[in-house]
Design a protein around this motif. Structure first.
Motif: not given
Length: 467
Positions: A55-83
């Motif tokens: 759902p959304g951008y591929l999150t860990i299923s409810p059965e799993q321990n989400t604290s072990e996951c690296c990317a529970d929060v997606g990247v905010a596109g507006g917070l990037g910097v330009s090259d």
């Protein structure tokens, strides 16, 4: 876990029927249900460690321990910097390694880059390279969703990636990140990284995915290198596998190298070979590699595509190292086998450089001259090139020009002209005489440009139009 008394028995036996059977049969029924339930619970516990839902951008299923996951929060596109060009958006440390803060004394860092379809190579590389790894991912549009899922998979399945590897995102400003919305589940096996990568790539099939974008590999290389915490950096492609023990032996040599640290004009050459696609694992050491060379199952990288790629490394000397033994101390630091005092233009060695070395020139997009342009600048700055005695990288699969697309050939031609512009600017900056003008062989692409844009600077420098 499933409660057999509250859930399983009522669904299996009607209460009236249960009362009518004897106590011995009751005990047998209960024992059977307990065994079946235990097996089911064990299967659930085992399989949920590799299930990813989307759902959304591929999150860990409810059965799993989400604290072990690296990317529970997606990247905010507006917070990037330009090259520097303003054409690409960069997110450094989108997903940092959990032990990254303690990597300042690592000595040397591996900087690499990848598109989302090649991230699976990291699973094998980190088994040999046990130091810090900085990865820049090119993830335009819906590739972002695949990147999130694959990073999560790698960090759940490979412990060293979750601790020692940091990921960064790069994408064009005209193709911002998009979340992949899909409600199905995907089962991924931790021992099958390549198959898992392919499964995640299918998520973008529902979209109008663009594949013709030029790959900004020099921007990616610089992003990965700038995030490295060590004094030295090995900048290699993601599909180049390090030999076992490479980080510890290289860091041991660099820490014992005489003179000030880092050595500001030193460039350590790491030989690169390509192996037959039938080989599932890379060679374990130099002796193993040389055996494969004798059997015709390994050869110098790009030797059939462009011999100058590794030509000036003089690997014929590296392959006949004096005093080579059948058994070596695999933990001993590397050493310098020989100095490379010659230079041949368009040489593209993979180098270990101090962090003070010149960066890659980011005007080169796509393929062609991306690495050789940096080596040319190092040559003019009089860097000392030294070949390490037992370090090497391997690329799986023999390289041939038949696999190159017309787009890649066109990019190479355009970058050939950009290379001449780069040389002129570099010579002027260093106070050197201008280089000899570039004259390319006849090219359909450049001939077309000469007809459509006869006054173009690109056409003038290519030599198609005399001026």
């Amino acid at each position: 876990m499933v409660n057999i008394y509250n859930h399983v028995l009522p669904s299996c036996l009607h209460a009236a029927v249960y009362k009518q059977i004897g106590w011995r049969r009751r005990m047998i029924v209960v024992m059977v249900v307990v065994v079946v339930t235990t097996v089911v619970n064990l299967a659930i516990t085992t399989t949920t460690t590799t299930i990813l839902t989307t759902p959304g951008y591929l999150t860990i299923s409810p059965e799993q321990n989400t604290s072990e996951c690296c990317a529970d929060v997606g990247v905010a596109g507006g917070l990037g910097v330009s090259d520097a060009s303003g054409n690409y958006t960069i997110h450094t440390f989108a997903w940092p390694g959990s032990a990254w803060d303690g990597m300042q004394e690592a000595g040397v860092c591996l900087a690499t880059h990848a598109t989302v379809d090649r991230l699976h190579f990291l699973a094998q590389s980190v088994q040999a390279w046990t130091g810090p790894v900085s990865v820049a991912i090119f993830a335009p549009g819906v590739d972002y969703g695949v990147a999130v899922a694959m990073v999560r998979y790698l960090r759940r399945c490979v412990e060293r990636i979750s601790t020692h590897t940091s990921f960064h995102l790069v994408y064009p400003r005209w193709s911002p990140i998009r979340e992949v919305k899909r409600g199905s589940s995907i089962t991924l096996r931790c021992d099958k990284p390549e198959e898992s990568n392919l499964a995640l790539l299918r998520l973008r099939e529902q979209f109008n995915h663009r594949t013709e974008l030029r790959y900004p590999q020099n921007i990616l290389r610089n992003v990965a290198r700038s995030a490295c915490p060590a004094l030295y950096c090995l900048n290699a492609d993601v599909d180049m596998a390090p030999v076992q023990g490479m980080w510890s032996r290289m860091a041991g040599y660099l820490s014992r190298r005489p003179g000030p640290l880092p050595c500001h004009r030193c460039a350590l050459v790491v030989p690169v070979y390509e192996t037959a696609a039938s080989l599932q694992t890379p060679p374990a050491d130099k002796m193993d590699l040389l055996r494969l060379v004798l059997k015709g199952k390994a050869r110098r990288f790009h030797v059939q595509v462009y011999e100058r790629n590794q030509g000036n490394s003089h690997l014929e000397m590296w392959e006949v190292e004096p005093g080579i033994r059948t058994k070596r101390d695999s933990s001993s630091p590397y050493g310098i086998l020989y100095n490379i005092t010659t230079y041949e233009e368009f040489w593209e060695p993979v180098l270990v450089l101090p962090r003070t070395a010149p960066t890659f020139d980011e005007r080169f997009l796509g393929y062609g001259f991306t690495r050789s342009s940096q080596v040319y600048e190092l040559h003019l700055l009089r860097y000392q090139f030294e070949a390490l005695n037992e370090a090497f990288l391997t690329h799986r699969g023999f390289q041939t020009t038949s696999s190159y697309s017309p787009t890649r050939r066109a990019q190479n031609e355009i970058n050939h002209v950009r290379y001449q512009i780069f040389k002129r600017e570099l010579h002027a900056r260093l106070g050197l005489p201008p280089p000899a003008p570039l004259r390319l062989p006849p090219s359909p692409l450049l001939s077309f440009l000469a007809k459509r844009h006869p006054t173009s600077r690109l056409v003038y420098l290519s030599g198609v139009r005399k001026g």
